[in-house]
Design an enzyme around this catalytic site. Structure first.
Site, mmCIF file in Angstrom:
data_model
loop_
_atom_site.group_PDB
_atom_site.id
_atom_site.type_symbol
_atom_site.label_atom_id
_atom_site.label_comp_id
_atom_site.label_asym_id
_atom_site.label_seq_id
_atom_site.Cartn_x
_atom_site.Cartn_y
_atom_site.Cartn_z
ATOM 1 N N HIS A 101 0.830 -1.203 0.000
ATOM 2 C CA HIS A 101 0.000 0.000 0.000
ATOM 3 C C HIS A 101 0.862 1.250 0.000
ATOM 4 O O HIS A 101 1.956 1.271 0.578
ATOM 5 C CB HIS A 101 -0.992 0.006 1.162
ATOM 6 N N ASP B 297 -0.639 4.451 0.721
ATOM 7 C CA ASP B 297 -1.151 5.450 1.661
ATOM 8 C C ASP B 297 -0.438 5.305 2.997
ATOM 9 O O ASP B 297 0.095 4.237 3.335
ATOM 10 C CB ASP B 297 -2.656 5.294 1.843
ATOM 11 N N ASP C 255 6.272 1.519 6.493
ATOM 12 C CA ASP C 255 4.866 1.152 6.371
ATOM 13 C C ASP C 255 4.163 2.047 5.364
ATOM 14 O O ASP C 255 3.576 3.049 5.737
ATOM 15 C CB ASP C 255 4.217 1.277 7.759
ATOM 16 N N GLU D 255 -5.208 1.327 2.575
ATOM 17 C CA GLU D 255 -5.028 0.259 3.560
ATOM 18 C C GLU D 255 -5.182 0.771 4.981
ATOM 19 O O GLU D 255 -5.735 0.080 5.843
ATOM 20 C CB GLU D 255 -3.654 -0.387 3.372
ATOM 21 N N GLU D 256 -4.708 1.980 5.255
ATOM 22 C CA GLU D 256 -4.736 2.508 6.615
ATOM 23 C C GLU D 256 -6.123 2.947 7.062
ATOM 24 O O GLU D 256 -6.337 3.224 8.244
ATOM 25 C CB GLU D 256 -3.766 3.698 6.739
ATOM 26 N N ASP E 109 4.222 -6.132 4.733
ATOM 27 C CA ASP E 109 3.675 -5.028 5.522
ATOM 28 C C ASP E 109 3.621 -5.384 7.006
ATOM 29 O O ASP E 109 2.698 -5.000 7.707
ATOM 30 C CB ASP E 109 2.272 -4.691 5.003
ATOM 31 N N HIS F 224 4.093 4.229 12.305
ATOM 32 C CA HIS F 224 3.067 5.116 12.866
ATOM 33 C C HIS F 224 3.626 6.034 13.950
ATOM 34 O O HIS F 224 2.851 6.663 14.669
ATOM 35 C CB HIS F 224 1.876 4.323 13.432
#
Length: 460
Positions: A80, A82, A111, A145-146, A169, A432
């Site tokens: 992903h 995003d 990520d 995805e997030e 991921d 994150h």
């Protein structure tokens, strides 16, 4: 196969460029379902893949793919583009792709932009070597995805499903199980209040995304009795970093925590929970607003395994994980958004019963319930053992064992898919978090691991 110096340089520079695209979800705009920035990021990757001589396709800006090889069957690599919001406090700009001391810094380096670029360059290295896979190899690029993976739902409605797949991921060596995920909003309209001279809540705000441990939260209060010394005492006794500011009759109390992935809240410090714990100590105006604060401090507080929320569940693989990710309170209503990862062998219905019993006691409504089933492969499954062999051959770690995690990946989206990498054991997991980074040497190593994984899975 190892990367030559030219490919290494190109890999590093392309990763930096990809990081510079601020692919945070925004409202739909024209033909950009998740915002213009994410659309531009997808177009960049597809154009890069096309420049390498691969077949590419844009699936209405929801997703795209980059493909090479022939055959009826297909190996999918699910990545992903995003990213979660950047948050505050970065040492280097979060969308700069700054390289310092062997690290590339930026939101998405781990990520999942770094692993996505590693996957693309693994394909490029194989293509340039003359490798002929027995399956088509397709790098599938999602863009949501997030925030719920609407992108993958769209892809599967319009495109072919891979025969076998992996998603880089998560972590190495291999993820053979992913916990179930529940996302929900708990809301209450404030009706009752007693003007008893207590401190009035004007607003409480905090958090960036449900699957991030919030690193900031603030409360605006009508200060009817002084609280500055209480803030100071709270900090002294708890080791916290609340700040107090006065503007006229209003006081602003701000909490600073540490961000982390919502699946590993123990690695962060929840600023919302910290703030609620403080507010529960002071003389708030009696009514629904103060009851709202006290309810969540009592049932969640600084805990993250759901024990006080009536869902302290566990199995042989994992304990339940709860993250209080967002809060929004004003004088008329309040809401929180909670992200839960529940054990692989536990039923969703059991979790829901526990939640409903708890929120009923607080007079709360449940909105926007979203659920993703757990994923599980036996450790002896051929997909698990094949990728374990690839990992062991590259690292020499013959004692490595497959893992289960609380994180969710695209592997859940299709049959016969599993998460493989890309965080190496012993490395700092700063997904994150502020100052997210990937080691340049790791970026190269995981690319070479993916080369072997593609060879193994596309030849079988």
């Amino acid at each position: 196969m190892t990367l030559n110096e030219s490919l290494k340089t190109e890999l590093i520079e392309s990763t930096k460029t990809l990081i510079q695209h601020k692919s945070v979800k925004a409202p739909a705009s024209g033909d950009a379902p998740f915002g213009e920035d994410i659309k531009k990021t997808l177009l960049y990757m597809l154009e890069l893949g096309q420049s390498m001589g691969f077949k590419t396709k844009n699936i209405d800006n929801y997703a795209g793919y980059i493909e090479f090889g022939e055959g009826q069957e297909m190996l999918g690599i699910l990545c992903h583009l995003d990213v979660v919001p950047e948050g505050d406090g970065w040492t280097y700009p979060p969308f700069s792709g700054t390289e310092v001391n062997g690290r590339i810094y930026g939101r998405g380096t781990l990520d999942d932009k770094g692993p996505a670029m590693a996957s693309l360059f693994a394909m490029k290295a194989l293509k340039e070597s003359g490798f002929k896979p027995n399956k088509r190899v397709r790098l599938i690029l999602g863009t949501d995805e997030e925030s719920g993976s609407e992108c993958m739902d769209y892809y599967l409605k319009h495109e072919e499903t891979p025969t076998v797949a992996f998603s880089p991921d998560a972590d190495f060596p291999v993820i053979h199980g992913e916990m179930g995920i529940i996302l929900m909003k708990l809301k209450k309209v404030f009706v009752d209040k007693v003007e008893d001279g207590g401190i009035k809540i004007i607003h409480i705000k905090g958090g960036n995304a449900p699957n991030m441990v919030p690193d900031y939260a603030e409360a605006k209060l009508l200060e009817t009795t002084p609280i500055k010394t209480i803030v100071e005492g709270f900090n002294a006794s708890k080791g916290t970093s609340l700040t107090y500011e006065k503007e006229g009759d209003y006081a602003f109390v701000k909490a600073y925590g540490k961000s982390a992935h919502g699946s590993t809240p123990e690695e962060g410090v929840n600023a919302i929970s910290m703030l609620l714990e403080f507010l529960d100590l002071i003389d708030l105006e009696i009514g629904d607003a103060s009851n709202f604060v006290r309810f969540f401090n009592r049932t969640i507080g600084m805990t993250y395994n759901g024990e006080n929320f009536g869902i302290g569940l566990e199995d042989d693989y994992n304990k339940l994980v709860l993250n209080l990710g967002l809060i929004d309170v004003n004088e008329d209503e309040g809401s929180v958004v909670i992200n839960i990862r529940y054990p692989i062998t536990v039923k969703e219905s059991l979790v829901r019963i526990g939640i409903e019993n708890t929120v009923e006691s607080g007079g709360l409504d449940i909105e926007g319930w979203r659920h993703v089933e757990p994923l599980f492969f036996e450790p002896t499954h051929p997909l698990v053992t094949t990728l374990m062999d690839v990992y062991k051959n590259h690292t020499g770690d013959q004692n490595a064992k497959p893992l289960t995690i609380g994180g969710g990946t695209y592997a859940r989206s299709i049959p016969n898919a599993i998460a493989f990498g890309a965080l190496l054991p012993g490395r700092e997991d700063n997904m994150h978090q502020k100052d997210e980074y990937i080691l340049v040497d790791d970026l190269i190593q995981i690319t070479e691991i993916f080369i072997s994984a593609i060879e193994a899975l596309s030849q079988s």
